[in-house]
Design an enzyme around this catalytic site. Structure first.
Site, PDB file in Angstrom:
ATOM      1  N   SER A  15     -30.597 -15.507 100.911  1.00  0.00           N
ATOM      2  CA  SER A  15     -29.538 -16.425 101.342  1.00  0.00           C
ATOM      3  C   SER A  15     -28.522 -15.690 102.207  1.00  0.00           C
ATOM      4  CB  SER A  15     -28.774 -16.991 100.128  1.00  0.00           C
ATOM      5  OG  SER A  15     -29.649 -17.411  99.116  1.00  0.00           O
ATOM      6  N   ASP A  36     -34.599 -10.271  95.777  1.00  0.00           N
ATOM      7  CA  ASP A  36     -33.545 -11.230  95.407  1.00  0.00           C
ATOM      8  C   ASP A  36     -33.915 -11.877  94.077  1.00  0.00           C
ATOM      9  OD1 ASP A  36     -31.757 -13.632  95.421  1.00  0.00           O
ATOM     10  OD2 ASP A  36     -31.411 -13.091  97.507  1.00  0.00           O
ATOM     11  N   ASP A  72     -33.540  -8.435  90.032  1.00  0.00           N
ATOM     12  CA  ASP A  72     -32.114  -8.458  89.702  1.00  0.00           C
ATOM     13  C   ASP A  72     -31.594  -7.039  89.951  1.00  0.00           C
ATOM     14  OD1 ASP A  72     -29.616  -8.282  88.569  1.00  0.00           O
ATOM     15  OD2 ASP A  72     -30.166  -9.313  86.706  1.00  0.00           O
ATOM     16  N   ASN A  99     -27.232  -5.333 100.158  1.00  0.00           N
ATOM     17  CA  ASN A  99     -26.444  -6.505 100.552  1.00  0.00           C
ATOM     18  C   ASN A  99     -26.078  -7.409  99.378  1.00  0.00           C
ATOM     19  OD1 ASN A  99     -25.766  -8.993 102.418  1.00  0.00           O
ATOM     20  ND2 ASN A  99     -27.389  -9.666 101.026  1.00  0.00           N
ATOM     21  N   TYR A 163     -13.990  -7.611  92.167  1.00  0.00           N
ATOM     22  CA  TYR A 163     -14.574  -7.592  93.515  1.00  0.00           C
ATOM     23  C   TYR A 163     -13.927  -6.492  94.355  1.00  0.00           C
ATOM     24  CZ  TYR A 163     -16.641  -9.522  97.820  1.00  0.00           C
ATOM     25  OH  TYR A 163     -17.359  -9.699  98.989  1.00  0.00           O
ATOM     26  N   LYS A 167     -15.970  -3.309  95.764  1.00  0.00           N
ATOM     27  CA  LYS A 167     -16.148  -3.124  97.209  1.00  0.00           C
ATOM     28  C   LYS A 167     -15.467  -1.841  97.692  1.00  0.00           C
ATOM     29  CE  LYS A 167     -18.789  -6.618  98.146  1.00  0.00           C
ATOM     30  NZ  LYS A 167     -20.150  -6.420  98.648  1.00  0.00           N
TER      31      LYS A 167
HETATM   32  P1  NDP Z   1     -24.593 -15.402  99.153  1.00  0.00           P
HETATM   33  O1  NDP Z   1     -24.132 -15.820  97.809  1.00  0.00           O
HETATM   34  O2  NDP Z   1     -24.631 -16.413 100.239  1.00  0.00           O
HETATM   35  O3  NDP Z   1     -26.037 -14.717  99.055  1.00  0.00           O
HETATM   36  C1  NDP Z   1     -26.241 -13.667  98.157  1.00  0.00           C
HETATM   37  C2  NDP Z   1     -27.699 -13.618  97.757  1.00  0.00           C
HETATM   38  O4  NDP Z   1     -27.840 -12.541  96.796  1.00  0.00           O
HETATM   39  C3  NDP Z   1     -28.168 -14.888  97.053  1.00  0.00           C
HETATM   40  O5  NDP Z   1     -29.502 -15.191  97.382  1.00  0.00           O
HETATM   41  C4  NDP Z   1     -28.026 -14.498  95.591  1.00  0.00           C
HETATM   42  O6  NDP Z   1     -28.826 -15.282  94.699  1.00  0.00           O
HETATM   43  C5  NDP Z   1     -28.494 -13.066  95.630  1.00  0.00           C
HETATM   44  N1  NDP Z   1     -28.108 -12.333  94.430  1.00  0.00           N
HETATM   45  C6  NDP Z   1     -27.018 -12.534  93.635  1.00  0.00           C
HETATM   46  N2  NDP Z   1     -27.041 -11.720  92.588  1.00  0.00           N
HETATM   47  C7  NDP Z   1     -28.161 -10.962  92.705  1.00  0.00           C
HETATM   48  C8  NDP Z   1     -28.742  -9.965  91.901  1.00  0.00           C
HETATM   49  N3  NDP Z   1     -28.198  -9.566  90.729  1.00  0.00           N
HETATM   50  N4  NDP Z   1     -29.902  -9.410  92.304  1.00  0.00           N
HETATM   51  C9  NDP Z   1     -30.502  -9.815  93.446  1.00  0.00           C
HETATM   52  N5  NDP Z   1     -29.999 -10.784  94.251  1.00  0.00           N
HETATM   53  C10 NDP Z   1     -28.835 -11.349  93.875  1.00  0.00           C
HETATM   54  O7  NDP Z   1     -23.627 -14.203  99.580  1.00  0.00           O
HETATM   55  P2  NDP Z   1     -23.279 -13.616 101.050  1.00  0.00           P
HETATM   56  O8  NDP Z   1     -24.481 -13.644 101.893  1.00  0.00           O
HETATM   57  O9  NDP Z   1     -22.037 -14.214 101.529  1.00  0.00           O
HETATM   58  O10 NDP Z   1     -22.917 -12.115 100.658  1.00  0.00           O
HETATM   59  C11 NDP Z   1     -23.774 -11.011 100.949  1.00  0.00           C
HETATM   60  C12 NDP Z   1     -22.954  -9.740 100.822  1.00  0.00           C
HETATM   61  O11 NDP Z   1     -21.883  -9.771 101.773  1.00  0.00           O
HETATM   62  C13 NDP Z   1     -22.286  -9.561  99.455  1.00  0.00           C
HETATM   63  O12 NDP Z   1     -22.322  -8.204  99.096  1.00  0.00           O
HETATM   64  C14 NDP Z   1     -20.862 -10.013  99.707  1.00  0.00           C
HETATM   65  O13 NDP Z   1     -19.949  -9.440  98.809  1.00  0.00           O
HETATM   66  C15 NDP Z   1     -20.670  -9.506 101.123  1.00  0.00           C
HETATM   67  N6  NDP Z   1     -19.573 -10.144 101.828  1.00  0.00           N
HETATM   68  C16 NDP Z   1     -19.618 -11.474 102.154  1.00  0.00           C
HETATM   69  C17 NDP Z   1     -18.590 -12.058 102.850  1.00  0.00           C
HETATM   70  C18 NDP Z   1     -18.611 -13.490 103.256  1.00  0.00           C
HETATM   71  O14 NDP Z   1     -17.581 -13.959 103.776  1.00  0.00           O
HETATM   72  N7  NDP Z   1     -19.690 -14.232 103.080  1.00  0.00           N
HETATM   73  C19 NDP Z   1     -17.403 -11.279 103.229  1.00  0.00           C
HETATM   74  C20 NDP Z   1     -17.453  -9.891 102.848  1.00  0.00           C
HETATM   75  C21 NDP Z   1     -18.509  -9.357 102.177  1.00  0.00           C
HETATM   76  P3  NDP Z   1     -28.049 -16.431  93.795  1.00  0.00           P
HETATM   77  O15 NDP Z   1     -27.552 -17.402  94.796  1.00  0.00           O
HETATM   78  O16 NDP Z   1     -29.118 -16.996  92.922  1.00  0.00           O
HETATM   79  O17 NDP Z   1     -26.947 -15.748  93.076  1.00  0.00           O
END
Ligand code: NDP
Length: 257
Positions: A15, A36, A72, A99, A163, A167
């Site tokens: 995602s 993921d 996970d 990520n 968070y 980070k």
């Molecule tokens: P999303 O929630 O859109 O996507 C994150 C993905 O990671 C999802 O598919 C989620 O699955 C999966 N995920 C969650 N927990 C785990 C786990 N334990 N093991 C494996 N996969 C996991 O997040 P973003 O794309 O927005 O964020 C990606 C990164 O960017 C993160 O580190 C976030 O902190 C960072 N970030 C994002 C910002 C933003 O504005 N979007 C800003 C700054 C940093 P599920 O949905 O089932 O939990």
């Protein structure tokens, strides 16, 4: 194509930003493992509302090489298994993108110790687990790369205690790993996104999103591909002498500090 014959593993690649990174790395010729907890892309309340094809499936449909690995990242054994599966099935590992991330909102009085541990587990501990397991394989690559997705919150408070702490830690871990791995020609860098349109924003109210909009100097929010293009650059030969940096991809969010 800048990443032909490279193999990448992207955590949280189903995602949002991770999906964007996986698709761009593949468009540049890399084979991509998507690690993921889910395979179907998450649908957000505000962003990415439409269903889309699972990341690995989309890459394969476009003629690339990819696989989905259920994982996970907060579980060290699962991370190790995902890295070994990537090496076995795709032939090695050149690029690790840490990520996956979660955000549990709330003050120190609202979030529980279990929430604290959950956020630290995914946003910080997992970066260490994946780095630790990937290093022996990256040492065999002629262009080993680790790219950690940190945040503008790596530089200050915001996003809640867990968070911000995670980070900040992920950024300093990036710098420490850069020093440790430089003798092997492996670069380790962080990308620090500002507001990117992904489902992670579901916890915000419309008023809070508007406040983020006012705080972002450029006239639009970021998209996963904005972060993904920075990741492609850091993974490419063009960035072979760049290590230990924090690259904001934030529409100018940090420029006023
Ligand atoms: P999303 O929630 O859109 O996507 C994150 C993905 O990671 C999802 O598919 C989620 O699955 C999966 N995920 C969650 N927990 C785990 C786990 N334990 N093991 C494996 N996969 C996991 O997040 P973003 O794309 O927005 O964020 C990606 C990164 O960017 C993160 O580190 C976030 O902190 C960072 N970030 C994002 C910002 C933003 O504005 N979007 C800003 C700054 C940093 P599920 O949905 O089932 O939990």
């Amino acid at each position: 194509m800048r990443l032909e014959k490279r193999v990448a593993l992207v955590t949280g690649g189903s995602s949002g930003i991770g999906r964007g990174i996986a698709l761009e790395l593949a468009a540049e010729g890399a084979a991509v493992a998507v690690a993921d907890v889910r395979e179907e892309p998450k649908r957000g309340k505000y962003h990415e509302r439409d269903p889309s094809t699972p990341t690995a499936e989309q890459i394969v449909q476009a003629g690339g090489r990819a696989l989905h690995l259920p994982c996970d990242v907060s579980d060290e054994a699962q991370v190790r298994a995902a890295i070994e599966a990537t090496v076995d099935r795709l032939g090695g590992l050149d690029i690790l993108v840490n990520n996956a991330g979660i955000l549990i909102p709330g003050t120190s009085q609202e979030i529980s110790p279990a929430d604290w541990r959950a956020v630290l587990g995914v946003d910080l501990h997992a970066v260490f687990y994946a780095t630790r397991s990937a290093v022996p394989h990256l040492k065999k690559s002629r262009a080993g790369r680790i790219i950690n997705i940190a945040s503008v919150q790596s530089f200050g408070g915001g996003g809640g205690p867990a968070y911000a702490a995670a980070k900040g830690g992920a950024l300093n871990l990036t710098r420490d790993s850069a020093l440790e791995l430089a003798p092997f020609g492996i670069t380790v860098n962080a990308i620090c996104p500002g507001y990117i349109e992904t489902p992670i924003q579901d916890y915000l109210s419309e008023e809070q999103i508007e406040a983020c909009r006012r705080r972002t100097p450029l006239p639009r929010f970021g998209l996963p591909r904005d972060v993904a293009r920075a990741a492609v650059f850091l993974a490419s030969d063009d960035a072979e002498w760049i290590t230990g940096v924090a690259l904001p991809v934030d529409g100018g969010w940090l420029a006023g500090f």
